[in-house]
Design a protein around this motif. Structure first.
Motif, mmCIF file in Angstrom:
data_model
loop_
_atom_site.group_PDB
_atom_site.id
_atom_site.type_symbol
_atom_site.label_atom_id
_atom_site.label_comp_id
_atom_site.label_asym_id
_atom_site.label_seq_id
_atom_site.Cartn_x
_atom_site.Cartn_y
_atom_site.Cartn_z
ATOM 1 N N LEU A 153 6.226 9.960 -8.646
ATOM 2 C CA LEU A 153 7.183 10.961 -9.103
ATOM 3 C C LEU A 153 8.327 10.275 -9.840
ATOM 4 C CD1 LEU A 153 7.648 13.240 -5.926
ATOM 5 C CD2 LEU A 153 6.329 13.803 -7.984
ATOM 6 N N VAL A 154 8.866 10.954 -10.839
ATOM 7 C CA VAL A 154 10.067 10.506 -11.547
ATOM 8 C C VAL A 154 11.043 11.678 -11.582
ATOM 9 C CG1 VAL A 154 11.018 9.752 -13.766
ATOM 10 C CG2 VAL A 154 8.862 8.769 -12.935
ATOM 11 N N GLN A 155 12.285 11.407 -11.243
ATOM 12 C CA GLN A 155 13.293 12.472 -11.182
ATOM 13 C C GLN A 155 14.086 12.561 -12.480
ATOM 14 O OE1 GLN A 155 15.829 13.089 -7.545
ATOM 15 N NE2 GLN A 155 17.490 12.747 -8.994
ATOM 16 N N VAL A 156 14.399 13.779 -12.887
ATOM 17 C CA VAL A 156 15.202 14.053 -14.077
ATOM 18 C C VAL A 156 16.647 14.313 -13.640
ATOM 19 C CG1 VAL A 156 15.521 15.581 -16.059
ATOM 20 C CG2 VAL A 156 13.206 15.064 -15.223
ATOM 21 N N GLU A 157 17.597 13.524 -14.194
ATOM 22 C CA GLU A 157 19.017 13.655 -13.849
ATOM 23 C C GLU A 157 19.204 13.544 -12.328
ATOM 24 O OE1 GLU A 157 22.277 14.520 -13.758
ATOM 25 O OE2 GLU A 157 22.952 14.174 -15.788
ATOM 26 N N ASN A 158 20.326 14.092 -11.801
ATOM 27 C CA ASN A 158 20.587 13.963 -10.366
ATOM 28 C C ASN A 158 21.630 14.984 -9.938
ATOM 29 O OD1 ASN A 158 20.132 12.396 -7.861
ATOM 30 N ND2 ASN A 158 22.326 12.006 -8.040
ATOM 31 N N GLU A 159 21.204 15.931 -9.119
ATOM 32 C CA GLU A 159 22.091 16.992 -8.633
ATOM 33 C C GLU A 159 22.915 17.590 -9.785
ATOM 34 O OE1 GLU A 159 22.715 16.143 -3.940
ATOM 35 O OE2 GLU A 159 24.212 15.258 -5.257
ATOM 36 N N TYR A 160 22.204 17.886 -10.867
ATOM 37 C CA TYR A 160 22.897 18.354 -12.063
ATOM 38 C C TYR A 160 23.527 19.720 -11.864
ATOM 39 C CZ TYR A 160 23.896 19.458 -16.913
ATOM 40 O OH TYR A 160 24.535 19.804 -18.078
ATOM 41 N N SER A 168 8.416 8.601 -23.777
ATOM 42 C CA SER A 168 8.388 7.177 -23.460
ATOM 43 C C SER A 168 7.118 6.769 -22.721
ATOM 44 C CB SER A 168 9.613 6.810 -22.610
ATOM 45 O OG SER A 168 9.495 7.331 -21.291
ATOM 46 N N GLY A 169 6.297 7.754 -22.349
ATOM 47 C CA GLY A 169 5.038 7.441 -21.675
ATOM 48 C C GLY A 169 4.983 7.815 -20.213
ATOM 49 N N ILE A 170 6.020 8.472 -19.689
ATOM 50 C CA ILE A 170 6.006 8.904 -18.295
ATOM 51 C C ILE A 170 5.054 10.095 -18.161
ATOM 52 C CG2 ILE A 170 7.357 9.855 -16.394
ATOM 53 C CD1 ILE A 170 7.972 6.935 -16.947
ATOM 54 N N THR A 171 4.030 9.957 -17.328
ATOM 55 C CA THR A 171 3.026 11.013 -17.157
ATOM 56 C C THR A 171 3.037 11.621 -15.762
ATOM 57 O OG1 THR A 171 1.390 9.311 -16.597
ATOM 58 C CG2 THR A 171 1.469 10.043 -18.890
ATOM 59 N N THR A 172 3.750 11.011 -14.816
ATOM 60 C CA THR A 172 3.791 11.537 -13.456
ATOM 61 C C THR A 172 4.524 12.872 -13.427
ATOM 62 O OG1 THR A 172 5.897 10.503 -12.883
ATOM 63 C CG2 THR A 172 3.924 9.188 -12.551
ATOM 64 N N PRO A 173 4.362 13.669 -12.376
ATOM 65 C CA PRO A 173 5.169 14.883 -12.243
ATOM 66 C C PRO A 173 6.662 14.559 -12.247
ATOM 67 C CG PRO A 173 3.349 14.916 -10.683
ATOM 68 C CD PRO A 173 3.365 13.551 -11.298
ATOM 69 N N LEU A 174 7.434 15.463 -12.842
ATOM 70 C CA LEU A 174 8.885 15.313 -12.921
ATOM 71 C C LEU A 174 9.556 16.278 -11.957
ATOM 72 C CD1 LEU A 174 9.359 15.088 -16.808
ATOM 73 C CD2 LEU A 174 9.122 13.204 -15.169
ATOM 74 N N THR A 175 10.613 15.811 -11.304
ATOM 75 C CA THR A 175 11.328 16.625 -10.328
ATOM 76 C C THR A 175 12.812 16.686 -10.654
ATOM 77 O OG1 THR A 175 11.815 14.784 -8.838
ATOM 78 C CG2 THR A 175 9.707 15.908 -8.526
ATOM 79 N N THR A 176 13.480 17.661 -10.053
ATOM 80 C CA THR A 176 14.941 17.682 -10.017
ATOM 81 C C THR A 176 15.365 17.763 -8.552
ATOM 82 O OG1 THR A 176 14.989 20.100 -10.231
ATOM 83 C CG2 THR A 176 15.199 18.798 -12.252
ATOM 84 N N ILE A 177 16.635 17.514 -8.295
ATOM 85 C CA ILE A 177 17.183 17.607 -6.948
ATOM 86 C C ILE A 177 18.533 18.287 -7.009
ATOM 87 C CG2 ILE A 177 18.245 15.324 -7.085
ATOM 88 C CD1 ILE A 177 17.766 15.029 -4.070
ATOM 89 N N GLY A 187 0.793 -1.220 0.000
ATOM 90 C CA GLY A 187 0.000 0.000 0.000
ATOM 91 C C GLY A 187 0.823 1.267 0.000
ATOM 92 N N MET A 188 2.055 1.182 -0.513
ATOM 93 C CA MET A 188 2.935 2.338 -0.502
ATOM 94 C C MET A 188 3.117 2.887 -1.909
ATOM 95 S SD MET A 188 5.766 1.179 2.335
ATOM 96 C CE MET A 188 6.275 2.854 2.714
ATOM 97 N N GLN A 189 3.542 4.147 -1.970
ATOM 98 C CA GLN A 189 3.844 4.803 -3.238
ATOM 99 C C GLN A 189 5.330 4.645 -3.546
ATOM 100 O OE1 GLN A 189 2.531 8.626 -1.910
ATOM 101 N NE2 GLN A 189 0.438 8.336 -2.605
ATOM 102 N N ALA A 190 5.720 5.053 -4.756
ATOM 103 C CA ALA A 190 7.113 4.917 -5.174
ATOM 104 C C ALA A 190 7.583 6.153 -5.915
ATOM 105 C CB ALA A 190 7.288 3.682 -6.062
ATOM 106 N N ILE A 191 8.841 6.502 -5.683
ATOM 107 C CA ILE A 191 9.549 7.531 -6.444
ATOM 108 C C ILE A 191 10.675 6.829 -7.189
ATOM 109 C CG2 ILE A 191 10.937 9.633 -6.338
ATOM 110 C CD1 ILE A 191 9.531 10.252 -3.656
#
Length: 589
Positions: free
Chosen positions: A151-158, A178-187, A85-89
């Motif tokens: 959530l899907v993250q773009v790159e990493n500490e770019y 590619s079909g990713i529709t979730t919000p996109l984040t950066t860090i 019952g958990m979500q995933a990033i």
């Protein structure tokens, strides 16, 4: 259809505000039969989300391949998350850092001439193939399709590396295509220049930090006026490197920082929840002027230790989280000692006697890197095709550790960390050099560099003119499947009860009184090498501080007849010992 969105102030699930309370679990650092246990511990901590990187190089050891077997079964991992019952990033990179070899970027990428983390056609074409493979697993498991991925993250500490906005836009287009529709984040770390360089206006910014929470959230807010605040890497510990101490952080101090973060209304991802292990040859390395490889354990002083057991930090975090969310009753078993026993190493075979099992030699009229040969981790044996005179061997660079032999007798060890690249050759004869890739650089400008011996190579003779060494045979040692090797060594010469000398492979068998329990292999008394149990590579050991045990996951064990294979590079005590608990080394105290 379930919708997950970024609102003006909050994350929104079907229009209702939600706070992400997440913990990082890297499926590729935990045996798959133990994923469920780690996810259960996360849920019982009070978390509602699991975050993971995806290591491109592990899934794609060669271009056109995308492995999803065993420890790389990302789909199974995400399904385990959903089942509780958990979500995933999901953080697919392509660059992930993670103290993982090469920062997740495949070595073959650079033999094809790709640029590094920038808008460059060869690089982007390879990423497109990678994202399509990832999408086949992630897209049907997105929240809007009934799955856990929010959530899907773009790159990493770019922002700490570059500021190529065209590159970031291309990654967004590839993910969406590619079909990713979730919000996109950066860090990024909450430094103004990093936040500015590392994102785009339409990407949601998150931060990475573990202290000074109020100040860092304020910096993040100054660069993102709306939307939920999130520390997507709340550093609750740190990684260890060979030759340094074991890093720890005070549980009470970390818990206070977590409390401050949650009191500000921010979402969080604990980095790490459970660090796990750099099995095999997967550890990375840092090089900020000096090359420093990461140890095998990725314990990280996390709330769950390397073996997945709750620590004092876990209980301190659980108490904090209980102030902000409902925390289930804990079902964590009591911490009991692991089986402790010892068995002798019984047989040993010199490396030279088993080379026929370890892959072909490649002939060259120059000194090649191992990358040229299509091998991107582990060991390679270099052999000069012409006998050399006595003198001084001079190489441009060693990446990363080279044992030099004349007529199979050791004459020198060269370490990259000490800048060593010259060795005295005391007599003439057949020159061989065993080179270990101790981990590809995972952070900074040396990402993507080739491994092995870097030419030119020259032998400055003790008497007379020197010679250029241009003719070489190179054998990358194929250690992916050690079944035949284990059988050969099992039938080799007996160990005589003294120290086992390397380079060699030694073997033992053992029974265990409790095959359902994790074990801890004690490497005290051993020098440098690698260990396999029942064909599963536990990773590297080294007498250099700090790590003193190797984690043996219970799922690889059986009650009787367990095989242990040890690659001995220098020397090893003639026995195998298992101890009651982890021994990760001395701290600064």
């Amino acid at each position: 259809m379930t919708r997950f969105e970024i609102g003006a102030e909050d994350f929104l699930l079907d229009g209702q505000p939600v706070r992400i309370l997440s913990g990082a679990l890297h499926y590729f650092r935990i045996h798959p039969d133990q994923w469920r246990d780690r996810i259960t511990r996360a849920r019982e901590l009070g978390l509602n989300t699991i975050e993971t990187y995806i290591p491109w190089n592990a899934h794609s050891p060669a271009r056109g391949k995308f492995r999803t077997d065993g420890i790389l079964d990302l789909g199974r991992f995400l399904d385990e998350v959903a089942a509780q019952g958990m979500q995933a990033i999901v953080r697919p990179g392509p660059y992930i850092c993670a103290e993982w070899t090469g920062g997740g970027l495949p070595g073959w990428l650079f033999t094809a001439g790709a640029g590094v983390r920038r808008h460059e056609p060869t690089y982007l074409a390879a990423i497109a193939e990678y994202y399509e493979a990832v999408a086949r697993i992630v897209v049907p498991r997105q929240v809007d399709r009934g799955g856990p991925v929010v959530l899907v993250q773009v790159e990493n500490e770019y922002g700490a590396y570059g500021d190529d906005k065209e590159y970031l836009r291309a990654l967004v287009e590839l993910l969406r295509g590619s079909g990713i529709t979730t919000p996109l984040t950066t860090i990024d770390q909450p430094e103004p220049w990093m936040l500015e360089n590392g994102s785009l206006p339409d990407l949601h910014k998150t931060g990475s930090f573990g202290s000074r929470v109020t100040d860092r959230l304020a910096t993040l807010r100054a660069h993102q006026s709306t939307g939920p605040l999130m520390c997507a890497e709340f550093w609750d510990g740190w990684f260890d490197s060979w030759g340094l101490h074991h890093h720890t952080t005070d549980p009470a101090a970390s818990a206070r920082e977590l409390d401050h973060l949650l009191a500000e209304g921010a979402s969080v991802n604990l980095y790490m929840l459970c660090g796990g292990t750099n099995f095999g040859f997967t550890n990375g390395a840092n090089d900020k002027g000096t090359y420093v490889p990461i140890v095998t354990s990725y314990d990280y002083d996390a709330p769950l230790d390397e073996a997945g057991r709750p620590t004092a930090k876990y209980w301190a975090f659980r108490e904090v989280l209980s102030r902000y969310t409902d925390v289930p009753e804990s079902t964590a078993p009591a911490h009991t000692p692991a089986p402790a026993f010892s068995v002798p190493l019984t047989t040993v075979a010199p490396l030279w006697d088993v080379l026929d099992l370890l892959g072909p030699e490649h002939l060259h009229d120059h000194l090649p890197t191992v990358d040229e040969l299509g091998r991107f981790d582990g060991f390679a044996l270099y052999r000069a095709l012409d006998d050399v005179p006595a003198g001084v061997l001079d190489l441009a660079e060693v990446r990363d550790r080279a044992q030099v032999f004349v007529d199979r007798e050791p004459v020198a060890v060269l370490g990259r960390d000490l800048g060593e690249h010259r060795a005295v050759v005391p007599r003439g004869g057949r020159l061989q050099v065993l080179v270990e890739d101790q981990g590809r650089v995972n952070y900074g400008p040396r990402i993507g560099e080739p491994k092995g011996l870097i030419g030119p190579a020259r032998l400055d003779a003790a008497a007379g003119a020197g010679v250029d060494l241009d003719r070489w045979a190179v054998q990358p040692l194929d250690l992916d499947d050690v079944t035949a090797l284990t059988a050969r060594v099992r039938d080799a010469a007996p160990v005589d009860g003294r120290l086992v000398a390397g380079p060699s492979f030694a073997h033992a068998t053992f029974d265990t009184p409790d095959p359902d329990s994790d074990h801890f292999l004690d490497t005290t008394g051993w020098g440098k090498g690698v260990v396999w149990v029942n064909g599963f590579c536990l990773g590297r050991h080294w007498s250099r501080a700090p790590q003193r045990t190797l984690f043996v996951p219970a799922p690889i064990l059986r009650a009787e007849g367990n095989d242990i294979l040890v690659l001995v590079l220098d020397t090893a005590a003639p026995h195998v010992a298992f101890v009651e608990d982890l021994a990760l080394g001395h701290t600064e105290e």
